[in-house]
Design an enzyme around this catalytic site. Structure first.
Site, PDB file in Angstrom:
ATOM      1  N   GLY A  92       0.870  -1.155   0.565  1.00 26.44           N
ATOM      2  CA  GLY A  92      -0.059   0.189  -0.001  1.00 26.44           C
ATOM      3  C   GLY A  92       1.067   1.125   0.098  1.00 26.44           C
ATOM      4  O   GLY A  92       2.076   0.919   0.459  1.00 26.44           O
ATOM      5  N   ASP A 254       3.755  -4.587  -7.702  1.00 25.28           N
ATOM      6  CA  ASP A 254       3.094  -3.271  -7.361  1.00 25.28           C
ATOM      7  C   ASP A 254       3.259  -2.492  -8.491  1.00 25.28           C
ATOM      8  O   ASP A 254       3.271  -0.888  -7.788  1.00 25.28           O
ATOM      9  CB  ASP A 254       3.281  -3.316  -5.711  1.00 25.28           C
ATOM     10  CG  ASP A 254       4.899  -2.740  -5.503  1.00 25.28           C
ATOM     11  OD1 ASP A 254       4.703  -4.228  -5.650  1.00 25.28           O
ATOM     12  OD2 ASP A 254       5.005  -1.885  -4.402  1.00 25.28           O
TER      13      ASP A 254
END
Length: 487
Positions: A92, A254
């Protein structure tokens, strides 16, 4: 003057509104003494901003996310990811925020996103901050990539915060305002899949289709078509990286977008002397993300996306796997076709030139380049001059000029187009020694080297008097080069 008064740009908090499961509402940290370092005025106008308004104190507060217009809903996006092959279920935005989406001049949605805006719940022990140097690196390299015609996130501004950042030493802090067609990543789908909520996964895939690959919605299996579209986009993107000698440096899942845009310019660099094993990233100890490995890594990352999307491909697991394998199998041919078409252009050959001949010439040339440790960018630019009859500049780069002469004779027999080569092979890239020189000066409040480098690389094909040093390889005294992730 309020943010609303100074800008008519309307923010849309679509991601924050529709995918609360994948984001955490958060606020950027204030900055004690914000100072604008660089503003991308053409991009600002493309997005509907008044550049002058972004330069005033309230505009700077918008650029660092602490003064927001209505509709802006800052969130830290969640995603998972394979980092150097190892799965991390919760990564994240540890130091970043999505402020929201806005419509650009063509009506498409663009994310307005911050890097270095402070710790979020995803920070994993980090300070959430960024230093001036890495943020200016992302600005100059991403804008150079855009000028090269390679899909990329863009940089709107870098604002110094007046807050020191502790790394190996104390450095001045900064926030980058980034613009992207979205920040949907392979890792985003891994994160959604890990929640074991097929409805969420389906809604998220529908969102990606609508935003990036709308034609997928028109076929019988839209989710398989979405995957196929991402495979094609990434095959094209990585081929373009390879053609200009760009090394991403941290190709974790990611950092692979669904849109096909380049994202995250941390330990990135452009290759100097040609060598497929080239690694510049200080954290890539085993060369996983070396220049020559990038196509293989991209394919591996796409396999992880297929795993995340499997429940949407078919209700029968075995059939879903078979569909995924077939779709992923297209990557190699798509990449190879894109790369060969690009290499033909670099060599000045018409697109219809014989593939086998072009491949043979290229393979022989790359052997010569690697054996001679020849500068990749400078050589291909000089080859355009050779196509006009003056081979000395290119010839002088090789220890064995006789071998190069033999190769050149076969290449020139194909009647290469020098004008095509000049439009394909850049004169100026963000050369590593010049980037480091510019960043070192910027940390000392001297932005002139940065601005000069930026001016050169954002018009990369237009050779100009006085810019010779921007087209020249690093001096031997520069030594081995290493890049760092900035965190």
């Amino acid at each position: 003057m309020s943010v609303e008064a100074q800008s008519a740009v309307a923010f849309n908090g679509q991601f924050a509104r529709e995918f609360a499961e994948l984001a955490i509402p958060w606020q950027a940290e204030d900055a004690p003494d914000p100072k604008l370092l660089v503003l991308n005025e053409p991009l600002a106008m493309e997005l509907g901003f008044d550049p002058a308004s972004l330069r005033n104190p309230e505009g700077l507060r918008l650029l660092i996310g602490v003064s927001l217009p209505s509709g802006a809903t800052p969130v830290a996006q969640g995603y998972a990811g394979h980092q150097f092959g190892f799965y991390s279920p919760r990564l994240g935005d540890g130091r970043a925020l999505l402020l929201g989406e806005i419509a650009d001049a063509d009506g498409g949605l663009r994310d307005i996103h911050l890097k270095g805006s402070g710790r979020t719940p995803f920070a994993r022990g980090g300070d959430g901050l960024a230093a001036v140097g890495p943020m200016l690196r992302e600005y100059v390299v991403s804008e150079a990539m855009h000028a090269l015609g390679i899909p990329t996130t863009r940089s709107l501004a870098v604002v110094a915060t007046g807050r020191p950042v502790r790394r190996e030493t104390q450095l001045p802090g900064a926030v980058l305002t980034r613009v992207a067609s979205s920040h949907l990543r392979v890792g985003s789908f891994q994160y959604a899949r890990a929640m074991n909520d097929d409805d969420l996964l389906r809604r998220f895939a529908d969102h990606a289709i609508t935003r990036h690959h709308p034609s997928a919605a028109e076929v019988e299996n839209p989710y398989l078509a979405l995957f196929q579209a991402v495979v094609a986009a990434q095959a094209s993107l990585v081929a373009q990286w390879m053609l200009v000698g760009f090394i991403h440096g941290v190709m974790n899942t990611d950092n692979m977008t669904i849109s096909g845009e380049t994202i995250d310019y941390g330990p990135c660099a452009f290759m100097d002397a040609f060598d497929p094993a080239t690694v510049y990233s200080s954290i890539d100890e085993n060369g996983r993300y070396a220049y020559g490995n990038q196509p293989l890594v991209a394919e591996w990352n796409l396999a992880r996306l297929a795993e995340a999307l499997l429940p949407l491909f078919h209700e029968d697991h075995e059939q879903a796997v078979a569909l995924a394998q077939e779709a992923l199998g297209a990557f190699h041919d798509q990449y190879s076709a894109a790369w060969l078409a690009g290499m033909k252009a670099k060599l000045g050959l018409p697109d219809g030139a014989d593939d086998e001949t072009a491949s043979t010439l290229t393979n022989e040339l790359f052997t010569l380049l690697q054996e001679g440790k020849v500068d990749y960018t400078a050589f291909f630019r000089a080859l355009g001059t050779a196509a006009r009859g003056d081979t000395e500049s290119a010839r002088s780069m090789f220890l064995s000029s006789a071998v190069f002469d033999a190769w050149t004779e076969r290449w020139r027999a194909l009647d290469p187009d020098a004008d095509l080569m000049d439009q394909t092979n850049p004169a100026y890239i963000p050369r590593n020694h010049l980037v480091e020189e510019a960043l070192a000066a910027a940390v000392q409040d001297d932005l002139e080297p940065f601005n000069q480098l930026l001016a050169a690389v954002t018009a990369p094909y237009e050779e100009r008097p006085g810019l010779e040093r921007y087209a020249t390889a690093a001096p031997e005294s520069f030594g081995p080069y290493r890049t760092f992730c900035g965190t």
